[in-house]
Design an enzyme around this catalytic site. Structure first.
Site, short mmCIF file in Angstrom:
data_model
loop_
_atom_site.label_atom_id
_atom_site.label_comp_id
_atom_site.label_asym_id
_atom_site.label_seq_id
_atom_site.Cartn_x
_atom_site.Cartn_y
_atom_site.Cartn_z
N ALA A 172 0.84 -1.20 0.00
CA ALA A 172 0.00 0.00 0.00
C ALA A 172 0.87 1.25 0.00
CB ALA A 172 -0.92 -0.03 1.21
N SER A 173 0.25 2.39 0.24
CA SER A 173 0.95 3.67 0.13
C SER A 173 1.99 3.88 1.22
CB SER A 173 -0.07 4.81 0.17
OG SER A 173 -0.85 4.72 1.36
N ASP A 186 -10.89 6.10 7.75
CA ASP A 186 -10.40 5.73 6.41
C ASP A 186 -10.99 4.40 5.94
OD1 ASP A 186 -8.87 6.11 4.13
OD2 ASP A 186 -7.12 5.09 4.93
#
Length: 549
Positions: A129-130, A289
């Site tokens: 992921a980021s 989120d």
């Protein structure tokens, strides 16, 4: 990260933003002279090519831009379909970081070589992921775990990306004043850095898991507030390493597997929504989120949602919980007075008094979700509503078309409400991406009611405090108050009684609350909108007085 890299990232972001902006402006001029069929085809191609440009840069830059792309990819209810299809790729794994980097971070953080930490460690990550990537592993005691490892140097990249995003949002607000997202990016700048400490995430995960495991009784109408979700157990954490219990599940975008296992997608999204309603209204502590990458579905029936990644978690005060609940329920009831009261309580200040438009805008967040196939009609309806509200604002403030574009009716927007609305938008995008329709008012209502009514099963208790504390003016008023206590809050929501005899006040009693979802007590000077019946009452009294001579 050197200055050269920072400047290069900023130049790439703003170059693409300008390129996309002028592309859309050019197409906007061009389609004025073509037929509707050609116009739709031109717009579809424009959306697709710009979506691919955005995707390419987001994958290249990684960091915060990937998270932004993941968020946008869930907004099938408002974004053109080409953007959803293209940006959906960001919900899959990004290119993995080198194994040497991953092992180096683990050994540095945990202070031991890999062979002493794990019996087995999968070389290929489950996901990248980021901010981090996740590997499956087995501990020395045989427990199966996942190891979340933060990317090397990602902290500096995220902080720089936040500055670039802030500058970009300010430029958009200047170029197109009707799209001012400054309050949202300000709140994100404040909250996003918290995701970079995995000790923080570990503690958040434990807290949410404990909150959602509590058993609560039924809410309004007998609707239970219990939630049926799974959250992995935390094994160990440091600032850059998080070790959690392994849970085998299906990703939400893996539609073939969802179909194969017979997952009820509508029930799945409803249960996720219930979990978030519980976090917001009952606990006042929620994950900010909820994009599709932060959920799995258990493979074993009844296919429970698995909640992941609690890095961006928000805690709100009791007063903010009540204000958010009141805003929700006032939208459900169409109560404009209660809505404006909720705005004031949460710190949202308006520069203009337009209750009807305020109700329309607030109701957008709680409306029934739309499927992805209805996205085009939904976007059209939202644009039409925006135009109507702009016209009403223009007439109210006596502004010309140019002035109304630059006029912001919101004077102050509380940060807590921004994260709350972001969660609602992500949940709406989740239902749209799974192509199911969810009635949020029905699912979230019992949780919001519980916040205002103090308990999931009882309204305000009927006791001497239920009647407003004011002097008793006569024996008949004393009898009236005794009668009110006997009748109780089950029969009476709120009331005022005032009576005169021979020019003197003999009864001046107030009791109960201002509304079903407004817990403020009724006082002798509380105002009620009874203008529609006063003429009849007055005329009746006059006739009675005449009849009495």
């Amino acid at each position: 990260m050197g200055w050269g890299t920072l400047i290069t990232r900023r130049l790439k972001v703003f170059s693409l933003a300008l390129f996309v902006y002028f592309d859309y402006k050019a197409v906007q001029k061009r389609v004025q002279w073509v037929s509707t069929v050609k116009k739709n085809a031109i717009w579809a191609k424009t959306h697709e090519r710009n979506a691919r440009r955005v995707l390419k840069l987001m994958i290249e830059l990684e960091g915060l831009w990937v998270k932004m792309g993941q968020y946008l990819s869930t907004r099938a209810d408002v974004l053109p379909e080409p953007y959803i299809e293209v940006l959906k790729q960001l919900q899959d794994s990004l290119p993995p970081r080198p194994l040497e980097e991953v092992c180096g971070t683990i050994e540095k953080e945990l202070g031991k070589p890999m062979r002493q930490l794990f019996a087995t460690f999968d070389v290929d990550p489950l996901a990248t992921a980021s901010i981090a990537q996740v590997h499956r592993a087995t501990l020395e005691d045989g427990r199966e775990v996942v190891v979340k490892v933060q990317h090397d140097g990602i902290k500096e990249i995220i902080l720089e990306d936040l500055k670039n995003a802030k500058s970009l949002i300010e430029w958009i607000a200047w170029a197109e004043p009707q799209y001012d997202f400054n309050p949202m990016i300000d709140e994100w700048c404040k909250e996003a850095p918290k995701e970079l400490d995995f000790n923080h995430e570990a503690e958040n995960t434990r807290t949410v898991s404990k909150n959602l495991s509590r058993k609560t009784e039924g809410g309004s109408g007998g609707v239970s507030s219990d939630v049926d979700v799974l959250i992995p157990e935390i094994i160990q954490s440091t600032e850059k390493i998080l070790i959690l219990e392994y849970m085998d599940g299906i990703r939400l975008h893996d539609n073939d597997s969802l179909e194969e296992y017979g997952v009820d997608k509508k029930r799945l999204v409803e249960e996720i929504t219930r979990a978030y309603a519980h976090q917001i209204y009952i606990d006042g502590f929620f994950n900010g989120d909820p994009h599709p990458g932060n959920f799995l579905v258990s493979k074993e029936p009844p296919h429970k949602p698995i909640l992941l990644d609690f890095g961006l978690t928000k805690r709100i005060s009791q007063s903010m919980k009540q204000a958010l609940a009141k805003m929700f329920l006032s939208c459900a009831e169409g109560d404009q007075v209660a809505l404006l009261s909720a705005f004031a309580e949460m710190g949202l200040k308006l520069r203009v008094d337009m209750p009807q438009q305020s109700m329309e805008i607030a109701s957008i967040f709680f409306r029934q979700s739309t499927t992805a196939t209805e996205a085009k009609e939904n976007i059209k309806a939202l644009n039409e509503q925006r135009e109507r509200n702009a016209k009403a604002l223009q007439e109210k403030m006596k502004l010309n078309k140019k002035e109304v574009k630059h006029f912001n009716p919101v004077d102050a927007f509380p940060g807590d409400a921004i994260i709350f609305m972001r969660v609602l938008n992500l949940l709406r995008g989740l239902s749209a991406s799974l192509n199911v329709r969810i009635v949020y008012l029905d699912i979230m209502r019992p949780f919001a009611e519980s916040t205002l009514l103090g308990s999931l099963t009882r309204g305000p208790s009927t006791n001497s405090e239920w009647i407003y504390d004011s002097p008793v003016n006569s024996e008949v008023e004393s009898k009236l108050r005794s009668l009110l206590l006997e009748m109780g809050s089950d029969k009476i929501l709120g009331l005022q009684v005032c009576a005169y005899k021979d020019g003197k006040v003999i009864i001046d009693t107030a009791a109960g609350t201002l509304g079903k979802y407004d817990p403020r007590p009724v006082q002798p000077d509380s105002l009620f909108p009874v203008f529609s019946v006063t003429k009849g009452i007055t005329a009746g009294m006059v006739h009675w007085l005449v009849d009495q001579g």
